[in-house]
Design a protein around this motif. Structure first.
Motif, PDB file in Angstrom:
ATOM      1  N   PRO A 532       4.441  -9.256  16.548  1.00 47.39           N
ATOM      2  CA  PRO A 532       5.400  -8.625  15.227  1.00 47.39           C
ATOM      3  C   PRO A 532       6.813  -8.669  15.481  1.00 47.39           C
ATOM      4  CG  PRO A 532       4.058  -6.978  16.840  1.00 47.39           C
ATOM      5  CD  PRO A 532       3.708  -8.494  16.973  1.00 47.39           C
ATOM      6  N   LEU A 548       9.266 -17.008   9.625  1.00 42.54           N
ATOM      7  CA  LEU A 548       8.832 -15.989   9.596  1.00 42.54           C
ATOM      8  C   LEU A 548       8.825 -15.125   8.379  1.00 42.54           C
ATOM      9  CD1 LEU A 548      10.787 -15.439  13.370  1.00 42.54           C
ATOM     10  CD2 LEU A 548       8.153 -15.694  12.633  1.00 42.54           C
ATOM     11  N   TYR A 551       9.276 -11.098   7.853  1.00 43.43           N
ATOM     12  CA  TYR A 551      10.069 -10.470   9.036  1.00 43.43           C
ATOM     13  C   TYR A 551      11.683 -10.087   8.629  1.00 43.43           C
ATOM     14  CZ  TYR A 551       6.625 -11.794  12.406  1.00 43.43           C
ATOM     15  OH  TYR A 551       5.534 -11.764  13.200  1.00 43.43           O
ATOM     16  N   ASP A 570       8.586  -7.653  12.241  1.00 43.46           N
ATOM     17  CA  ASP A 570       7.428  -7.737  10.910  1.00 43.46           C
ATOM     18  C   ASP A 570       7.601  -6.566  10.133  1.00 43.46           C
ATOM     19  OD1 ASP A 570       4.882  -7.085   9.710  1.00 43.46           O
ATOM     20  OD2 ASP A 570       4.341  -9.145  10.490  1.00 43.46           O
ATOM     21  N   GLU A 571       7.981  -6.535   8.939  1.00 39.09           N
ATOM     22  CA  GLU A 571       8.014  -5.491   8.171  1.00 39.09           C
ATOM     23  C   GLU A 571       6.677  -4.497   8.075  1.00 39.09           C
ATOM     24  OE1 GLU A 571      11.561  -5.972   4.931  1.00 39.09           O
ATOM     25  OE2 GLU A 571      10.374  -7.688   4.964  1.00 39.09           O
TER      26      GLU A 571
END
Length: 582
Positions: A532, A548, A551, A570-571
């Motif tokens: 993440p 990505l 992200y 990672d949102e």
């Protein structure tokens, strides 16, 4: 020995409450928001190894991270308080904040207003404030050495050799902080010789015989002091002096060995499960041999002198302008006997010590670092205090004489000085950008990175596997390797662990699981199953952003200039972590 009158002694005693007040203020200035600035590269390096020692219980002196004071003290501290930026810096902040109290040890040689002024300089000088809020050894060795000198002076003034015990212990604590305790010892001996030579020259210039002074008067004075110590007996007095000096030496050795002896060997030896002699040898001869081999014989001083001197003077001017001006005033007024009617040996001693430090440390240091300037600030605070007190008294005298011009000038100088010190301290408060590059060292990340690392910690706490990928890379136009370590369980086994600092301090403290990729790895393969969080240098941002998806990228200065890092998070993982934390 002191010859002060009772009135002068009483007047000086009134300064003690003021010194306590200054110390309280100094502590507050150092403790408020102590953890607000992100760790510097060097703080991260030493902090990481303190965490490893705290985890394993194994530690031995490593000259490259300087003395063992911080690892040993912070290990105890981390046993009762969480290992945070605030806690790690706490020992330095406390020692730096309490330094003004050591002024009391010099009370036979300074007037009351000079003592208060000296305490204020030690409490408020911007360099001392900034680097008292920094987990590094320079303020520690400066403060402990200054206190050790004070105890020696007090022993001389009173004839009470018991003061040599805290002198030895204090100097040993400074020795455990950083190896330049050797420089302090050399400065003390050199300044003492110059003071003696100065006084001898003054007497011979008036017609006295140097031979009579050196071979008749001086031995007679020593004999008189020994007899006074021995109740009329020269031999008994010599024994008592020897015992006093021995007490100081033993105190030094006890503290020195306590810090430098390897762990857990020291505890095993004290518990009887291992021989003591090898531990004592490692904590004395072994430690000194390592120090000499690394710092005196290791090529750390192989650099051009003038650029280092320029850097030193630039930091000095930006970080201590008020002190410099008042020190020049103090040197002049004391040199010509304006204050005491004579040259006071303490002021001359501190002047010699400070001047030698200005020109000596650019030669002795291994990198261009602003923190070394504190070693000139501390001694020169003494003549600066004399100068500031002289201006203050001149203003009072002008007021009594109803000299409005004199009052105005003195007030202008003092108010401008206070305002200047306050403004500079505010400017440098938790500073982390190149706007303050004259006082900050290059390897300082920007503070915004700290908030991002807090998010990384939250994501890590909610993530079951590897949390962070450090994207290995080669800097542009260089074959160096950054971030990649082939064996994460042995971080110093790789060529680029130091390029991660101060991240290892934060990752280790938060239990973040991390890995790294080789610089020649395929970017699609590396990011195909990325954790993440991905951390990379800014020159790799473009190729990673396209891989990505989902992200968020946050770019931060990793040094004061020329080096940025990008943290990809990672949102979805961050949102889930934030919901879990709520």
């Amino acid at each position: 020995m002191s010859t002060d009158s009772g009135a002068e002694t009483v007047a000086r005693s009134r300064a003690l409450p003021a010194l306590f007040g200054v110390a309280v203020a100094a502590l507050l200035v150092r403790l408020v928001a102590l953890g607000g600035r992100i760790f510097h590269w060097d703080e991260g390096r030493v902090g990481y190894w303190i965490l490893r020692y705290h985890e394993t219980g194994e530690f031995s002196y490593r000259p490259i991270i300087h003395g063992p004071f911080l690892p040993v003290v912070n290990d105890y501290l981390f046993a009762v308080l969480p290992a945070t930026d605030f806690t790690a810096r706490l020992p330095v902040a406390l020692v730096g904040g309490l330094l003004p109290l050591s002024v009391w040890l010099f009370r036979e040689h300074l007037r009351r207003d000079e003592m208060v002024a000296l305490a204020l300089f030690l409490a408020a000088n911007p360099l001392l404030v900034y680097y008292s809020r920094f987990m590094r050894n320079d303020v520690l060795v400066a403060a402990f050495s200054f206190a050790a000198l004070g105890f020696v002076v007090r022993a001389y003034d009173t004839g009470r050799l018991a003061y040599l015990i805290p002198a030895g212990a204090s100097f040993a604590a400074g020795s455990a902080a950083k190896e330049n305790y050797v420089v302090y010892l050399a400065c003390f001996l050199g300044a003492a010789f110059l003071v003696f030579d100065h006084r001898l020259l003054a007497r011979t210039s008036s017609g006295e015989s140097a031979r009579d002074i050196l071979f008749s008067e001086l031995p007679a004075t020593i004999r008189d002091r020994l007899r006074a110590r021995g109740a009329g007996s020269l031999g008994y007095g010599a024994i008592r002096y020897a015992v006093g000096v021995l007490g100081g030496v033993l105190a030094f050795l006890a503290v020195f060995v306590f810090f430098y002896a390897p762990r857990p060997d020291l505890w095993n030896a004290l518990g009887g499960s291992a021989p003591m002699l090898p531990v004592l040898e490692a904590g004395t001869v072994g430690a000194v041999s390592e120090m000499v081999g690394s710092w005196l014989g290791g090529g750390h001083q192989s650099h051009e002198y003038l650029p280092y001197l320029k850097d030193f003077l630039e930091t000095f001017v930006y970080g201590a302008p008020v002190l410099i001006v008042f020190a020049l005033v103090g040197i002049v007024v004391d040199r010509y006997g304006v204050v005491a009617g004579r040259v006071r040996w303490l002021v001359a001693f501190a002047t010699y010590w400070g001047v030698v430090s200005i020109f000596g440390y650019p030669l002795a240091t291994d990198i261009q670092a602003p923190w070394v300037v504190v070693h000139a600030v501390v001694p020169l605070a003494i003549p600066a205090a004399v100068g500031a007190a002289f201006v203050f008294r001149s203003g009072v005298q002008a007021f009594d004489a109803k000299d409005t011009v004199g009052v105005g000038l003195a007030a202008l100088v003092l108010v401008a000085s206070v305002g200047g010190v306050a403004a500079v301290n505010v400017d440098y408060w938790n500073a982390s950008t190149d706007e303050d590059k004259e006082v900050l060292q290059w390897a300082q990340p920007e503070n915004d990175l700290k908030a991002t690392l807090d998010d990384v910690e939250r994501v890590s706490a909610a993530n079951p596997g590897t949390d962070v990928l450090l994207y290995g890379t080669h800097p542009p136009d260089s074959d160096e390797t950054h971030f990649y370590v082939s064996n994460e369980s042995n971080p110093l086994g790789g060529p680029s662990w130091h390029s991660r600092l101060p991240l290892p301090w934060y990752f280790e403290g938060a239990g973040v699981e991390h890995t790294s990729s080789a610089p020649d790895a395929n970017v699609s393969e590396v990011t195909g199953d990325a954790p993440p969080v991905v951390v990379a240098y800014e020159w790799d941002r473009a190729e990673l952003e396209s891989e990505l998806d989902g992200y968020v990228a946050r770019q931060h200065a990793f040094k004061l200039w020329s080096e940025d890092v990008v943290v990809f998070i990672d949102e979805d993982a961050l949102e889930a972590a934030n919901e879990t934390q709520v």
